[in-house]
Scaffold this active site. Structure first.
Site, PDB file in Angstrom:
ATOM      1  N   ARG A  34       0.825  -1.217   0.000  1.00  0.00           N
ATOM      2  CA  ARG A  34       0.000   0.000   0.000  1.00  0.00           C
ATOM      3  C   ARG A  34       0.855   1.260   0.000  1.00  0.00           C
ATOM      4  O   ARG A  34       0.469   2.268  -0.599  1.00  0.00           O
ATOM      5  CB  ARG A  34      -0.936  -0.005   1.200  1.00  0.00           C
ATOM      6  CG  ARG A  34      -2.035  -1.025   1.003  1.00  0.00           C
ATOM      7  CD  ARG A  34      -2.963  -1.083   2.178  1.00  0.00           C
ATOM      8  NE  ARG A  34      -4.112  -1.907   1.834  1.00  0.00           N
ATOM      9  CZ  ARG A  34      -4.890  -2.492   2.728  1.00  0.00           C
ATOM     10  NH1 ARG A  34      -4.664  -2.326   4.009  1.00  0.00           N
ATOM     11  NH2 ARG A  34      -5.903  -3.217   2.338  1.00  0.00           N
ATOM     12  N   LYS A 217     -19.300 -18.134  -0.483  1.00  0.00           N
ATOM     13  CA  LYS A 217     -20.757 -18.023  -0.382  1.00  0.00           C
ATOM     14  C   LYS A 217     -21.415 -17.286  -1.543  1.00  0.00           C
ATOM     15  O   LYS A 217     -20.849 -16.338  -2.081  1.00  0.00           O
ATOM     16  CB  LYS A 217     -21.102 -17.271   0.899  1.00  0.00           C
ATOM     17  CG  LYS A 217     -20.763 -18.038   2.135  1.00  0.00           C
ATOM     18  CD  LYS A 217     -21.119 -17.231   3.344  1.00  0.00           C
ATOM     19  CE  LYS A 217     -20.837 -18.012   4.610  1.00  0.00           C
ATOM     20  NZ  LYS A 217     -20.959 -17.151   5.776  1.00  0.00           N
ATOM     21  N   GLY A 396     -13.585  -4.192  -0.454  1.00  0.00           N
ATOM     22  CA  GLY A 396     -14.984  -3.735  -0.450  1.00  0.00           C
ATOM     23  C   GLY A 396     -15.257  -2.675  -1.498  1.00  0.00           C
ATOM     24  O   GLY A 396     -16.310  -2.690  -2.147  1.00  0.00           O
TER      25      GLY A 396
HETATM   26  P1  AMP Z   1     -14.825 -15.335   0.020  1.00  0.00           P
HETATM   27  O1  AMP Z   1     -14.270 -14.623   1.216  1.00  0.00           O
HETATM   28  O2  AMP Z   1     -16.301 -15.551   0.047  1.00  0.00           O
HETATM   29  O3  AMP Z   1     -14.331 -14.766  -1.297  1.00  0.00           O
HETATM   30  O4  AMP Z   1     -14.242 -16.819   0.114  1.00  0.00           O
HETATM   31  C1  AMP Z   1     -12.898 -17.121   0.066  1.00  0.00           C
HETATM   32  C2  AMP Z   1     -12.677 -18.418   0.787  1.00  0.00           C
HETATM   33  O5  AMP Z   1     -13.487 -19.420   0.202  1.00  0.00           O
HETATM   34  C3  AMP Z   1     -11.273 -18.932   0.713  1.00  0.00           C
HETATM   35  O6  AMP Z   1     -10.696 -18.851   1.988  1.00  0.00           O
HETATM   36  C4  AMP Z   1     -11.420 -20.370   0.257  1.00  0.00           C
HETATM   37  O7  AMP Z   1     -10.644 -21.261   1.023  1.00  0.00           O
HETATM   38  C5  AMP Z   1     -12.891 -20.647   0.495  1.00  0.00           C
HETATM   39  N1  AMP Z   1     -13.414 -21.709  -0.367  1.00  0.00           N
HETATM   40  C6  AMP Z   1     -13.367 -21.797  -1.697  1.00  0.00           C
HETATM   41  N2  AMP Z   1     -13.904 -22.955  -2.116  1.00  0.00           N
HETATM   42  C7  AMP Z   1     -14.309 -23.619  -1.025  1.00  0.00           C
HETATM   43  C8  AMP Z   1     -14.943 -24.885  -0.809  1.00  0.00           C
HETATM   44  N3  AMP Z   1     -15.243 -25.678  -1.820  1.00  0.00           N
HETATM   45  N4  AMP Z   1     -15.213 -25.253   0.459  1.00  0.00           N
HETATM   46  C9  AMP Z   1     -14.896 -24.434   1.482  1.00  0.00           C
HETATM   47  N5  AMP Z   1     -14.310 -23.233   1.351  1.00  0.00           N
HETATM   48  C10 AMP Z   1     -14.018 -22.828   0.102  1.00  0.00           C
END
Ligand code: AMP
Length: 416
Positions: A34, A217, A396
């Site tokens: 940064r 998610k 964000g």
């Molecule tokens: P997000 O913060 O929603 O972008 O999610 C990122 C996280 O999703 C990372 O830490 C990944 O390890 C996790 N992730 C991706 N695929 C999977 C999966 N199939 N099962 C569990 N966690 C996952």
């Protein structure tokens, strides 16, 4: 005004940067990306013969002075990066004299803005349910304006180069801009680059446009998925989301990540994609594990048929091949969120396949934007960050911009 056209000679410039850098337990900076990111803007001002007042937040001190979050800890690192001395103002709201004494080429770093609740403008010590909350909020907005005015009084010109906080309407990111006329406020170089990258994705689109959304998610990505649905040709949904879609279609997903309250939403997304003619690409096979660990036993399964006690942790080989086929011919690419638990080396293949396909497309002339936390960690892990067109510094802020929201930090300067 644009920063390139502005001559800072003899001017005092107050610059909002994002120096919210990670520190270890001894206060040493563990990643100075940064600070390096802001250098082009800071150097332009100093090389023109201007003097520089740098302001930033660090961490979440919640409106109170807290030595743990003092920007004094990074003063020497900033001095080293700039190759000149940096003075420090230990109270950002009482720095008029230090600012007035600055000579051309001199630098003053202000203490953490968030030591004052006025920076974020949220009333402290009062619950949202409290009947007096609205009054307290009004009073806080008023003192926020005063706080912003104080900061503005130090300088002739305001520059915002903090993309990471551009989605917040804080004193230093937006409110302060009202104290400068249009000729004396501008985005810094980093902000300009970020805004241009988002523009390439949302307005100036070369086709085909492929977006890859992954991560854990559906619920946190729904705003973006909906906004992209009107723009993309191909939408790859991967990562943990895969299993919510599989279950929604009647699949057996074992212990895989799933948002049971989003099954209808998954079906709606599928229907909407069909209606809009978007090629929605979901994983068909996965690498399943019998525990959430790098060293668990694995097997390749159909995503619709994962055995009891197993969970899908990465995209399978057929899926990786399909993703790469869709990504490689693209001319515009957005990637946000990994295809599996890439933090475990044994489940990083899907994310790597995506990253490598993006690099190949980029070499063939595509514009590729990688952004939002974990996908940046992915390209860094694979050593491919410098082989995509742009890696965003904003988490964000980037996601909100892609959702189509106007960023207060940009609007305050451009008047949109
Ligand atoms: P997000 O913060 O929603 O972008 O999610 C990122 C996280 O999703 C990372 O830490 C990944 O390890 C996790 N992730 C991706 N695929 C999977 C999966 N199939 N099962 C569990 N966690 C996952």
């Amino acid at each position: 005004m644009t920063i390139d056209k502005y001559n800072f000679a003899g001017k005092k410039a107050i610059v909002r940067v994002d120096f919210n850098v990670p520190l270890d337990e001894n206060g040493n900076i563990t990643d100075d990306t940064r600070i390096r990111g802001a250098l082009p803007t800071l150097e332009k001002i100093l090389n023109d013969g201007g003097s520089l007042i740098i302001m930033s937040h660090m961490g979440k001190p919640k409106g109170k002075v807290n030595a743990k979050y003092s920007l004094g800890q990074i003063k020497d690192a900033v001095a080293k990066a700039l190759g000149r001395d940096v003075k420090f103002a230990p109270d950002c709201a009482n720095a008029a004299e230090a600012a007035a004494n600055l000579k051309p080429g001199e630098v003053l770093l202000l203490e953490n803005l968030r030591f004052y609740p006025e920076e974020e403008g949220k009333p402290v010590g009062i619950d949202k349910e409290d009947p007096a909350y609205d009054e307290a909020k009004k009073a806080m907005k008023k003192s926020q304006k005063e706080f912003a005015k104080t900061l503005a009084s130090y300088a002739d010109v305001y520059v915002n180069d903090a993309f990471g906080t551009a989605h917040r309407k804080h004193a230093s990111t937006a409110v302060i801009a009202d104290n400068f006329d249009a000729d004396n406020k501008m985005l810094g170089y980093l902000m300009e680059k970020e805004v241009k990258a988002v523009d390439n994705i949302l307005s100036d689109i070369k086709r085909p446009f492929t977006a890859i959304m992954g991560g854990s998610k559906v619920s946190t990505k729904i705003g973006i998925i909906e906004n992209l649905m009107d723009k993309v040709d191909n939408l790859i949904l991967c990562g943990g989301m895969t299993y919510t879609f599989a279950k929604a279609q009647g699949g057996h997903i074992g212990l895989s990540l799933c948002e049971d309250d989003k099954l209808d939403l998954a079906l709606e997304i599928m229907a909407k994609a069909k209606e809009k003619g978007v090629n929605l690409v979901l994983g068909t096979d996965c690498v399943a594990g019998d525990a959430f660990s790098n060293d668990c036993n694995t097997q390749i399964c159909n995503v619709m048929d994962i055995p009891e006690g197993w969970e899908g942790l990465d995209a399978g080989p057929e899926t990786c091949k399909r993703f790469a086929e869709v990504i490689k011919p693209a001319k515009t690419i957005l990637w946000n969120g990994p295809a599996g638990v890439f933090e475990f080396d044994n489940f990083a293949k899907g994310s790597r396949a995506i990253a490598e396909a993006i690099v190949e497309a980029t070499n063939n002339g595509a514009f590729s934007l990688v952004g939002g936390g974990d996908s940046v960690a992915c390209v860094n892990k694979f050593g491919l960050a410098d082989q995509v067109s742009y890696v965003s510094t904003g988490g964000g802020a980037l996601l909100e911009a892609i959702e189509g929201k106007v960023l207060p930090g940009v609007a305050a300067i451009k008047g949109e």
